[in-house]
Structure formats: structure tokens, C-alpha cells
Design an enzyme around this catalytic site. Structure first.
Site, PDB file in Angstrom:
ATOM      1  N   ASN A 152      55.977  71.803  31.745  1.00 22.05           N
ATOM      2  CA  ASN A 152      57.048  70.978  31.158  1.00 22.05           C
ATOM      3  C   ASN A 152      58.417  71.186  31.825  1.00 22.05           C
ATOM      4  O   ASN A 152      59.252  70.298  31.795  1.00 22.05           O
ATOM      5  CB  ASN A 152      57.103  71.144  29.636  1.00 22.05           C
ATOM      6  N   GLU A 250      57.229  83.845  26.865  1.00 20.94           N
ATOM      7  CA  GLU A 250      58.063  82.787  26.271  1.00 20.94           C
ATOM      8  C   GLU A 250      57.116  81.692  25.828  1.00 20.94           C
ATOM      9  O   GLU A 250      56.457  81.070  26.659  1.00 20.94           O
ATOM     10  CB  GLU A 250      59.055  82.233  27.299  1.00 20.94           C
ATOM     11  N   CYS A 284      60.070  73.092  24.967  1.00 20.03           N
ATOM     12  CA  CYS A 284      59.813  74.169  24.004  1.00 20.03           C
ATOM     13  C   CYS A 284      60.919  74.207  22.965  1.00 20.03           C
ATOM     14  O   CYS A 284      60.713  74.662  21.848  1.00 20.03           O
ATOM     15  CB  CYS A 284      59.698  75.502  24.721  1.00 20.03           C
TER      16      CYS A 284
HETATM   17  P1  NAP Z   1      49.483  76.778  28.490  1.00 18.50           P
HETATM   18  O1  NAP Z   1      48.275  75.935  28.343  1.00 18.50           O
HETATM   19  O2  NAP Z   1      49.525  78.066  27.747  1.00 18.50           O
HETATM   20  O3  NAP Z   1      49.664  77.013  30.053  1.00 18.50           O
HETATM   21  C1  NAP Z   1      50.745  77.705  30.607  1.00 18.50           C
HETATM   22  C2  NAP Z   1      50.332  78.354  31.904  1.00 18.50           C
HETATM   23  O4  NAP Z   1      49.347  79.352  31.623  1.00 18.50           O
HETATM   24  C3  NAP Z   1      49.675  77.389  32.893  1.00 18.50           C
HETATM   25  O5  NAP Z   1      50.043  77.758  34.197  1.00 18.50           O
HETATM   26  C4  NAP Z   1      48.198  77.623  32.654  1.00 18.50           C
HETATM   27  O6  NAP Z   1      47.392  77.284  33.762  1.00 18.50           O
HETATM   28  C5  NAP Z   1      48.190  79.122  32.416  1.00 18.50           C
HETATM   29  N1  NAP Z   1      47.022  79.616  31.674  1.00 18.50           N
HETATM   30  C6  NAP Z   1      46.190  78.925  30.856  1.00 18.50           C
HETATM   31  N2  NAP Z   1      45.197  79.737  30.402  1.00 18.50           N
HETATM   32  C7  NAP Z   1      45.414  80.962  30.940  1.00 18.50           C
HETATM   33  C8  NAP Z   1      44.736  82.228  30.854  1.00 18.50           C
HETATM   34  N3  NAP Z   1      43.637  82.382  30.104  1.00 18.50           N
HETATM   35  N4  NAP Z   1      45.233  83.268  31.539  1.00 18.50           N
HETATM   36  C9  NAP Z   1      46.344  83.152  32.290  1.00 18.50           C
HETATM   37  N5  NAP Z   1      47.022  81.970  32.425  1.00 18.50           N
HETATM   38  C10 NAP Z   1      46.577  80.892  31.747  1.00 18.50           C
HETATM   39  O7  NAP Z   1      50.786  75.977  28.043  1.00 18.50           O
HETATM   40  P2  NAP Z   1      51.230  74.517  28.502  1.00 18.50           P
HETATM   41  O8  NAP Z   1      50.513  73.534  27.646  1.00 18.50           O
HETATM   42  O9  NAP Z   1      51.145  74.368  29.974  1.00 18.50           O
HETATM   43  O10 NAP Z   1      52.783  74.533  28.149  1.00 18.50           O
HETATM   44  C11 NAP Z   1      53.278  74.107  26.939  1.00 18.50           C
HETATM   45  C12 NAP Z   1      53.621  75.289  26.044  1.00 18.50           C
HETATM   46  O11 NAP Z   1      54.605  76.088  26.683  1.00 18.50           O
HETATM   47  C13 NAP Z   1      54.232  74.873  24.728  1.00 18.50           C
HETATM   48  O12 NAP Z   1      53.706  75.656  23.691  1.00 18.50           O
HETATM   49  C14 NAP Z   1      55.711  75.183  24.922  1.00 18.50           C
HETATM   50  O13 NAP Z   1      56.424  75.405  23.721  1.00 18.50           O
HETATM   51  C15 NAP Z   1      55.647  76.386  25.775  1.00 18.50           C
HETATM   52  N6  NAP Z   1      56.918  76.603  26.486  1.00 18.50           N
HETATM   53  C16 NAP Z   1      57.707  77.647  26.100  1.00 18.50           C
HETATM   54  C17 NAP Z   1      58.926  77.872  26.714  1.00 18.50           C
HETATM   55  C18 NAP Z   1      59.800  79.023  26.303  1.00 18.50           C
HETATM   56  O14 NAP Z   1      60.624  79.442  27.095  1.00 18.50           O
HETATM   57  N7  NAP Z   1      59.664  79.558  25.107  1.00 18.50           N
HETATM   58  C19 NAP Z   1      59.342  77.036  27.760  1.00 18.50           C
HETATM   59  C20 NAP Z   1      58.516  75.967  28.123  1.00 18.50           C
HETATM   60  C21 NAP Z   1      57.297  75.786  27.489  1.00 18.50           C
HETATM   61  P3  NAP Z   1      46.693  75.836  33.953  1.00 18.50           P
HETATM   62  O15 NAP Z   1      47.348  74.914  32.994  1.00 18.50           O
HETATM   63  O16 NAP Z   1      46.949  75.501  35.364  1.00 18.50           O
HETATM   64  O17 NAP Z   1      45.233  76.031  33.684  1.00 18.50           O
END
Ligand code: NAP
Length: 494
Positions: A152, A250, A284
């Protein structure tokens, strides 16, 4: 718009030709493929770590102000290339071009800010308790660090993590989200042009379940800095805990705007529109709850619905578009399922609620800005992260009830209050239990020199950006120099 060539991993200063399985990178505005990204394996992670260990030793010897010079160059190239980066960002992520420019600017700001840190990296000097003895603490690099980033904010979040890691003297293995690899590819080119020595930054594309897990498990990656969903973060933390590995998380949010009875309602409407529907609600820090005092509920609701109707939805590269697409099909499915949940729970759907198809939306993933009203705090739509343009309006009777409603969720990233009462402003900034609090502004708009992160289910006590980001990527070392020429025992010979 463009079909770029297949992306390649960047390891030891080389673009490594990739022959294995790939994933298509889809433009969410059109549903069409724009490039292909490698789905690497654990073996590639291991190769990258080997060269990173060598690169890190040399990099740590470069004086921090000189490391800073390099970050200044990175920032300058990003600034020169801002328009190209912004267009590519919109292409792979979908956010409207104005917001993409803002995100790139955040990266540029971070480069210049962290470059300056090369001449600070302050530790402490402090008196010793014995004569002719000197005491100080310094920040030491940790070694090879692993960055796992979401789709994002594909460039801003990468800079929040990589720039502090670099200025502190670490080497990096970075796994960007598979949906948005182009920003990583561009940033690697910029690092190369700026003159970063080989092996210091290494990019390994691939699935989280493969490359991400291999990084988490790798014994020579000593820190994992992760941004993504709470579910993934929780699993990463458990694995890091088993390996005594430092981990910075995060994660999700369920952020609220509070509108009090004395608020400037028109300003609140503007703040809500920007926070809730910018980046199609996929920030987020997105506002997904509006906690409103019953005295102004009717006015606010009416004005919100009127203004939501004026939001133009479409391809973020086109002029005048205010709301871009959702990242992919599964994002659409999740949002759609929450519309049904909200209706079943008894909240009143008063605007939006539908996917958009047909002319102008062909192939893309578009969802209408949506408002539920008369929601209550116990509803799932008021508690769970939807990650789309959906807002629940929750009426309350008092300031105290508003604070309690804000704090009643498992997340603690951002909150906001609209009020003109100075006493309420100070009480709110004290009592809202989030890592970020805004007064008379929406829930978004963080600046890079302040710490970014959240409490409770949003994080684990670390922060991205700000000087606090250095804490993730450094160890504190305490140093004592005894120049008395004799053995002096602390606590005994005082
Ligand atoms: P996600 O599915 O958790 O993925 C985030 C990253 O983690 C991607 O690079 C993903 O790789 C990787 N990943 C997935 N499974 C993993 C595993 N088992 N081991 C290690 N890495 C793994 O989250 P998203 O859907 O991309 O992002 C949206 C989320 O991020 C929302 O909940 C949002 O609130 C949060 N967010 C938080 C912040 C903050 O600063 N608090 C900022 C931005 C976003 P792949 O997708 O390439 O498989």
C-alpha cells in the site's frame, strides 16, 4: 501504458537473470499485466545473505557522515525522477497520481533527513563514578537486516526502513510485496547510481510464505522489520522470538475521527473524506470509523453523503480522479463481504456499497465510497480492519464516551478529534490510546521526522521513521575507559 521487462533480483550489486517461476504484476486500474516478478526461493535468500555479510563489514567502516553523503545523492536522484517514480507507483498500486507524488516526496524527505543523521547518530557521554574513568554509549550497527514491506506504500515504507538501516551501517535483504515490486526495482537502480557499494542492499522478490519466511528463519539476518497485516506480523514475531531475533512490527489499524458538538463540521467533513477515501481506504491510517456527538450527527451525515457523491472514481493516472482502484480481486472480495456483514449487523447503509463495473471501469477493481450509519461499537464493521473505502458512523452522547469508543478496538495506530475546546484538545491527546493523534485534521498525514507506529495490536513497541527508527537498526554499546593506571572496581572502590 507500458510493459516493462521482467524484473530481476538485485544481489551483490548485480541484476541476476531469473529463470524460475514468475508472477504477473497487475495494474489494478485495468486488470492488465505490466511486468513479471520473480518468485524466488530460500536458496536465493541464502545467497543474498552471504554477500550481505561481506558488504556489511566494509560498509560499517565507512564513516557515517560519508554514508550520509550517499543518502543525499539518493534523495537528489529521487527528486530528479519524482514524476517517473510517481507514475510507476500509480501504475502498480493504483493510488491517484497526486497521492503517488506525495508518497515519493515522503521518500525524498526521508533520504535528506536520515542523511543528516550521519552527522549525529548521537550516543551519550556521562560521568563515571570513579576518578580518571570515562563512560559513554554509542550506537553500533547490527549486521544484516531483513525488510518485509507491503503493497500500500511501496516506496515510502521502504525508505522509512532502509534509510535508517543504511545510515547506521547495516546491510539489507529486502523483500517487497509481490503486488508492487516496481518501486523496489527503481529504488535499487537509484542506490546503484548513487554509488552504494555492492552487497549492501539486496532485493529478493518472491512470496511472503517462501522468501519472507526464509528471511525470518535465516540465522544471519539479525533483525526483521515488517509492515503488513496483524495476522502475518504475529506469526513472524513468534518465529523471531524462538530465534531470539529482534523484530519490529507495524501492522493494522481501525482508526477513528471524533467529531464533537463544538467542531467545525465542514472542516471535519473535509478531513474525513481525505482520510477515509484517499488511497481508496487502503492506508494503515485510513479513517474507517467516525465517532460523532449526537448533537451534530444529522448535519455531519448529510454533508458527508453530499460530498461523497462528488468523489470521482477511476484510473488514478487520469486528471480529476479522486479515488483510484482497490489493489486486487481479493481486496474487493474482502470489502464486499464486510458490506454484507454490516447490513446483517443492523447498521444502516446510506451511501455506496457496490463494486463498480462497466464503462470506464473495465478490467479494474473499483468500489464506491461507502457509509454505514447508526453503527455501534460492538459491530464487526466497527472493530475489524476492512482496508477499503468503507466508513462506520457511530453516534455518542459525550466526550468521555467518544474516547472510550475510540479506545475500544484491538488496534492503536491513529486517531483524530475535531473540537474547538482547548480543554478537550489536551484531554484527548492524553487519553486517546493510539501512537498518532491529530487535532482538527484527519487520521493521515504523518511527517517523516516524527515516530510512526501504533500501540496494542498495531505494533510491538518499535517505530518506523523519526530518529526512533534508529533504535530498530542499532545496538546500544556501553564503553568504559579507565585511565587511572590501576584496577578500580565499580560499586566497591568508590
Ligand atoms: P501482508 O499480507 O501481511 O503482507 C505484507 C508483507 O509480508 C508482504 O511483503 C508479504 O509478501 C509478506 N508476507 C506474507 N506472508 C508472510 C510470511 N508468512 N512470512 C513473511 N512475510 C510474509 O499485508 P498486506 O495485505 O500486504 O498489507 C496490508 C496490511 O498492512 C494492512 O493490515 C495495513 O494496515 C498494514 N500496514 C500497516 C502499516 C503501519 O505502519 N502500521 C503501514 C502500511 C500497511 P507477499 O504479499 O509478496 O506474499
Amino acid at each position: 501504458m507500458m510493459k516493462t521487462k521482467r524484473l530481476q533480483n538485485y544481489i551483490n550489486g548485480q541484476w541476476v537473470k531469473f529463470e524460475g517461476e514468475v508472477a504477473q504484476v497487475i495494474n489494478p486500474a485495468t486488470g492488465k499485466s505490466i511486468t513479471e516478478v520473480p518468485l524466488s526461493t530460500a536458496k536465493t535468500v541464502d545467497e543474498a545473505v552471504k554477500v550481505a555479510k561481506v558488504g556489511q563489514k566494509e560498509w560499517a567502516q565507512v564513516p557515517a557522515p560519508i554514508r550520509g553523503e550517499l543518502l543525499y545523492r539518493v534523495g537528489q536522484i529521487m527528486a530528479d525522477r519524482k514524476e517517473r517514480l510517481s507514475e510507476l507507483l500509480t501504475l502498480e498500486n493504483g493510488k491517484v497520481i497526486e497521492e503517488a507524488r506525495g508518497e515519493v516526496q515522503e521518500g525524498i524527505d526521508m533520504a535528506f533527513y536520515m542523511a543528516g543523521e550521519g552527522r549525529r547518530l548521537f550516543g551519550q557521554t556521562t560521568p563515571a563514578e570513579l576518578q580518571n574513568k570515562f563512560a559513554m554509549s554509542v550506537r553500533a550497527p547490527i549486521g544484516v537486516v531483513g525488510l518485509i514491506t507491503p503493497w500500500n506504500f511501496p516506496i515510502a515504507i521502504a525508505t522509512w526502513k532502509s534509510f535508517p538501516a543504511l545510515i547506521a551501517g547495516n546491510a539489507i535483504i529486502w523483500k517487497p510485496a509481490t503486488e508492487t515490486p516496481i518501486m523496489a526495482y527503481e529504488l535499487a537502480q537509484i542506490f546503484e547510481e548513487a554509488g552504494l557499494p555492492k552487497g549492501v542492499i539486496n532485493i529478493v522478490f518472491g512470496r511472503g510464505s517462501v522468501v519472507g519466511e526464509a528471511m525470518v528463519e535465516h540465522p544471519d539476518i539479525r533483525v526483521i522489520s515488517f509492515t503488513g497485516s496483524t495476522e502475518t506480523g504475529r506469526n513472524i514475531a513468534a518465529e523471531c522470538g524462538r530465534n531470539l531475533k529482534k523484530v519490529s512490527l507495524e501492522m493494522g489499524g481501525k482508526n477513528a475521527v471524533i467529531v464533537m458538538d463544538d467542531a467545525d463540521v465542514e472542516l471535519a467533513v473535509e478531513g474525513i473524506l481525505w482520510s477515509a477515501f484517499g488511497t481508496s481506504g487502503q492506508r494503515c491510517t485510513a479513517c474507517s470509523r467516525v465517532i460523532v456527538h449526537e448533537a451534530v450527527k444529522e448535519t455531519l451525515e448529510k454533508r458527508l453523503i453530499e460530498e461523497m457523491k462528488t468523489l470521482t472514481i477511476g484510473n488514478g493516472l487520469e486528471d480529476g480522479i479522486k479515488v483510484g482502484p482497490i489493489i486486487n480481486e481479493s481486496g474487493m472480495d474482502k470489502i464486499t463481504s464486510y458490506i454484507e456483514i454490516g447490513k446483517e449487523e443492523g447498521a444502516k447503509l446510506v451511501a455506496g456499497g457496490n463494486a463498480l463495473t462497466g464503462e470506464g471501469y473495465e478490467g479494474g477493481f473499483y468500489f464506491e465510497p461507502t457509509l454505514f450509519t447508526d453503527a455501534t461499537m460492538d459491530m464487526r464493521i466497527s472493530q475489524e480492519e476492512i482496508f477499503g473505502p468503507v466508513v462506520s458512523l457511530i453516534p455518542v452522547k459525550s466526550f468521555e464516551e467518544a474516547i472510550e469508543a475510540n479506545n475500544s478496538v484491538m488496534y492503536g495506530l491513529s486517531s483524530s478529534i475535531f473540537t474547538n475546546d482547548v480543554n478537550r484538545v489536551f484531554a484527548a491527546q492524553r487519553d486517546l490510546d493510539t501512537g498518532i493523534v491529530y487535532v482538527n485534521a484527519g487520521t493521515t498525514g504523518a511527517e517523516i521526522h516524527l515516530p510512526f507506529g501504533g500501540t496494542k495490536g498495531t505494533g510491538n513497541g518499535h517505530r518506523d521513521s523519526g530518529v526512533q527508527a534508529l533504535d530498530v537498526f542499532t545496538e546500544w554499546k556501553a564503553i568504559y575507559v579507565d585511565y587511572s593506571g590501576k584496577l578500580q572496581r565499580a560499586q566497591i572502590d568508590v
